[in-house]
Motif scaffolding. Structure first.
Motif, mmCIF file in Angstrom:
data_model
loop_
_atom_site.group_PDB
_atom_site.id
_atom_site.type_symbol
_atom_site.label_atom_id
_atom_site.label_comp_id
_atom_site.label_asym_id
_atom_site.label_seq_id
_atom_site.Cartn_x
_atom_site.Cartn_y
_atom_site.Cartn_z
ATOM 1 N N CYS A 69 0.834 -1.205 0.000
ATOM 2 C CA CYS A 69 0.000 0.000 0.000
ATOM 3 C C CYS A 69 0.873 1.262 0.000
ATOM 4 C CB CYS A 69 -0.899 -0.022 1.233
ATOM 5 S SG CYS A 69 -1.693 1.542 1.629
ATOM 6 N N GLY A 70 0.666 2.129 -0.982
ATOM 7 C CA GLY A 70 1.442 3.366 -1.069
ATOM 8 C C GLY A 70 1.271 4.274 0.139
ATOM 9 N N HIS A 71 0.047 4.385 0.651
ATOM 10 C CA HIS A 71 -0.190 5.203 1.839
ATOM 11 C C HIS A 71 0.534 4.619 3.050
ATOM 12 C CE1 HIS A 71 -3.184 7.789 -0.034
ATOM 13 N NE2 HIS A 71 -3.760 6.711 -0.540
ATOM 14 N N CYS A 72 0.537 3.293 3.151
ATOM 15 C CA CYS A 72 1.231 2.627 4.265
ATOM 16 C C CYS A 72 2.730 2.900 4.192
ATOM 17 C CB CYS A 72 0.970 1.126 4.234
ATOM 18 S SG CYS A 72 -0.779 0.687 4.412
ATOM 19 N N GLU A 129 -1.381 -7.219 8.858
ATOM 20 C CA GLU A 129 -1.797 -7.182 7.457
ATOM 21 C C GLU A 129 -3.307 -7.284 7.390
ATOM 22 O OE1 GLU A 129 -1.344 -10.171 3.838
ATOM 23 O OE2 GLU A 129 0.546 -9.172 4.348
ATOM 24 N N ASP A 130 -3.900 -6.354 6.665
ATOM 25 C CA ASP A 130 -5.348 -6.269 6.581
ATOM 26 C C ASP A 130 -5.777 -6.507 5.141
ATOM 27 O OD1 ASP A 130 -7.850 -5.814 7.790
ATOM 28 O OD2 ASP A 130 -7.866 -3.746 7.098
ATOM 29 N N GLY A 131 -7.041 -6.768 4.953
ATOM 30 C CA GLY A 131 -7.580 -6.968 3.618
ATOM 31 C C GLY A 131 -8.850 -7.788 3.656
ATOM 32 N N PRO A 132 -9.392 -8.104 2.486
ATOM 33 C CA PRO A 132 -10.618 -8.896 2.415
ATOM 34 C C PRO A 132 -10.466 -10.225 3.155
ATOM 35 C CG PRO A 132 -10.077 -8.009 0.258
ATOM 36 C CD PRO A 132 -8.902 -7.727 1.159
ATOM 37 N N TYR A 156 -12.371 -3.839 14.273
ATOM 38 C CA TYR A 156 -12.001 -2.480 14.690
ATOM 39 C C TYR A 156 -12.540 -1.421 13.721
ATOM 40 C CZ TYR A 156 -8.791 -4.132 18.306
ATOM 41 O OH TYR A 156 -8.247 -4.707 19.437
ATOM 42 N N ARG A 157 -13.358 -1.820 12.763
ATOM 43 C CA ARG A 157 -13.963 -0.913 11.782
ATOM 44 C C ARG A 157 -12.916 -0.164 10.947
ATOM 45 N NH1 ARG A 157 -15.743 0.104 16.503
ATOM 46 N NH2 ARG A 157 -15.162 2.296 16.493
ATOM 47 N N VAL A 158 -11.857 -0.865 10.571
ATOM 48 C CA VAL A 158 -10.811 -0.275 9.727
ATOM 49 C C VAL A 158 -11.335 -0.196 8.303
ATOM 50 C CG1 VAL A 158 -8.510 -0.659 8.755
ATOM 51 C CG2 VAL A 158 -8.930 -1.076 11.185
ATOM 52 N N LYS A 159 -11.206 0.993 7.707
ATOM 53 C CA LYS A 159 -11.678 1.190 6.334
ATOM 54 C C LYS A 159 -10.579 1.689 5.410
ATOM 55 C CE LYS A 159 -16.282 1.852 7.856
ATOM 56 N NZ LYS A 159 -17.584 1.963 7.525
ATOM 57 N N LEU A 160 -9.597 2.419 5.943
ATOM 58 C CA LEU A 160 -8.499 2.956 5.141
ATOM 59 C C LEU A 160 -7.177 2.520 5.755
ATOM 60 C CD1 LEU A 160 -9.798 6.615 4.668
ATOM 61 C CD2 LEU A 160 -9.797 4.804 2.954
ATOM 62 N N TRP A 161 -6.154 2.456 4.913
ATOM 63 C CA TRP A 161 -4.825 2.073 5.390
ATOM 64 C C TRP A 161 -3.865 3.233 5.249
ATOM 65 C CZ3 TRP A 161 -4.888 -2.520 1.566
ATOM 66 C CH2 TRP A 161 -5.730 -3.524 2.037
ATOM 67 N N PRO A 162 -2.900 3.338 6.084
ATOM 68 C CA PRO A 162 -2.841 2.622 7.355
ATOM 69 C C PRO A 162 -3.773 3.265 8.376
ATOM 70 C CG PRO A 162 -0.972 4.099 7.214
ATOM 71 C CD PRO A 162 -1.732 4.215 5.911
ATOM 72 N N VAL A 180 -5.581 7.892 10.976
ATOM 73 C CA VAL A 180 -5.690 7.288 9.650
ATOM 74 C C VAL A 180 -4.785 8.056 8.698
ATOM 75 C CG1 VAL A 180 -7.264 6.721 7.762
ATOM 76 C CG2 VAL A 180 -8.051 6.555 10.132
ATOM 77 N N ARG A 181 -3.925 7.322 8.027
ATOM 78 C CA ARG A 181 -2.992 7.870 7.038
ATOM 79 C C ARG A 181 -2.146 9.024 7.578
ATOM 80 N NH1 ARG A 181 -6.560 7.315 1.469
ATOM 81 N NH2 ARG A 181 -6.479 5.046 1.477
ATOM 82 N N PRO A 182 -1.454 8.791 8.688
ATOM 83 C CA PRO A 182 -0.605 9.857 9.238
ATOM 84 C C PRO A 182 0.621 10.093 8.363
ATOM 85 C CG PRO A 182 -0.175 7.825 10.383
ATOM 86 C CD PRO A 182 -1.321 7.556 9.441
ATOM 87 N N LEU A 183 1.075 11.334 8.323
ATOM 88 C CA LEU A 183 2.276 11.666 7.555
ATOM 89 C C LEU A 183 3.349 12.356 8.396
ATOM 90 C CD1 LEU A 183 0.697 12.829 4.184
ATOM 91 C CD2 LEU A 183 1.862 10.670 4.678
#
Length: 109
Positions: free
Chosen positions: A33-36, A59-62, A70-76, A91-94
């Motif tokens: 994942c690019g965001h990860c 590691e998350d996914g389908p 935990y209701r995770v919808k976006l990574w990371p 969510v998606r910290p930079l």
């Protein structure tokens, strides 16, 4: 505990995480994942500043039930637990400074 570089594909069960004591940071995402990938320097820097937080990369996914619980919808997605209870999520910290702004007030109390 230091930053963990590798996502685990066999995470603990939710019940075990709910029973954990102390501070635990759950990081949900994938290594492709690019965001990860973009968030890793900030996460590593922030964790270096707060050694009392243990880090677990999951590691998350389908078909992966833990992230859904935990209701995770976006990574990371980063979820900071204290004694198994969610305190704050990011969510998606930079920026490490953004993470530390969330975490440090909680760690003093």
């Amino acid at each position: 505990m230091a930053y963990t570089a590798i996502f685990t594909v066999n995470p603990p069960e939710r019940e075990k995480l709910d029973a954990e004591s102390g501070w635990l940071l759950l990081e949900f995402g994938t290594d492709w994942c690019g965001h990860c990938r973009a968030a890793q320097p900030a996460i590593a820097e922030a964790l270096a500043a707060v050694p009392q937080i243990r880090h677990l990369k999951i590691e998350d996914g389908p078909g992966r039930r833990l992230g859904r619980s935990y209701r995770v919808k976006l990574w990371p997605t980063l979820i900071l637990l204290r004694d198994g209870v969610e305190q704050v999520r990011a969510v998606r910290p930079l920026q490490a400074s953004d993470l530390l702004a969330y975490w440090r007030p909680l760690l003093v109390g």
